[in-house]
Design a protein around this motif. Structure first.
Motif: not given
Length: 111
Positions: A29-34, A47-48, A83-88, A101-108
């Motif tokens: 998961a460290d490869s996921i770009q934020v 969009w996932l 887990t979803m197969g996202a990279d971004t 602390f809570t964050v919301f994001a779209n997975a792509y």
């Protein structure tokens, strides 16, 4: 009675202080770009889904600084995205509460 309560409070504080609240990052998961910048174009990606990452409990603010809880919330997001197969992840709106602390994001999937 007061000594017993004090001993229990001291034990709870010690145990909590020895643990880290940071959500463990899943392997890979460290490869996921934020992304949080306005330059990100999600139209070029698949969009996932929406994700919510959070860290902290009602007592966390007493023992852990916000930066620790922020890292845990981002690790939570990244692990879910992986887990979803996202990279971004495109972060939408951080919510800084007094106790967590809570964050919301779209997975792509962009690559």
């Amino acid at each position: 009675m007061q000594k017993t309560l004090f001993a229990l409070a001291l034990a709870a504080t010690t145990l909590t202080g020895c643990s880290t609240p940071v959500a463990k990052l899943s392997d890979g998961a460290d490869s996921i770009q934020v992304r949080i910048d306005g330059q990100f174009d999600g139209g070029k990606c698949e969009w996932l889904g929406d994700l919510t990452g959070s860290e902290g409990h009602w007592y966390s603010y007493l023992f852990f600084p916000n930066d620790v809880m922020i890292r845990g919330a981002i690790n939570d997001l990244k692990s879910q995205a992986y887990t979803m197969g996202a990279d971004t992840l495109y972060m939408i709106n951080p919510q800084d509460f007094a106790t967590s602390f809570t964050v919301f994001a779209n997975a792509y999937k962009c690559n």
